[in-house]
Design a protein around this motif. Structure first.
Motif: not given
Length: 66
Positions: A5-7, A41-43
């Motif tokens: 999960x990137x979002x 998005x990607x921290x």
């Protein structure tokens, strides 16, 4: 297969206060909450928005202002 999960969406309550009026369903008091939502998005934070949501203190329904 690896699923990543990137979002992410994060909501945080900033403040609460009493709002005027009564709940149309049960007649209870209304509470206004200021909520800050943050999309990542990607921290990496991409989007900030502060919203005011209204809830009844007795029946816990979310109320919509028209």
């Amino acid at each position: 297969m690896c699923l990543v999960f990137v979002c992410d969406e994060d909501e945080r309550v900033i403040g609460r206060q009493q709002a005027p009026g009564a709940c149309p369903y049960c007649g209870g008091m209304i509470q206004a909450m200021d909520v800050e939502s943050q999309w990542r998005f990607c921290f990496v934070p991409l989007y900030f928005k502060t919203k005011r949501k209204f809830y009844c203190t007795i029946c816990a329904r979310r109320l919509v202002v028209q």
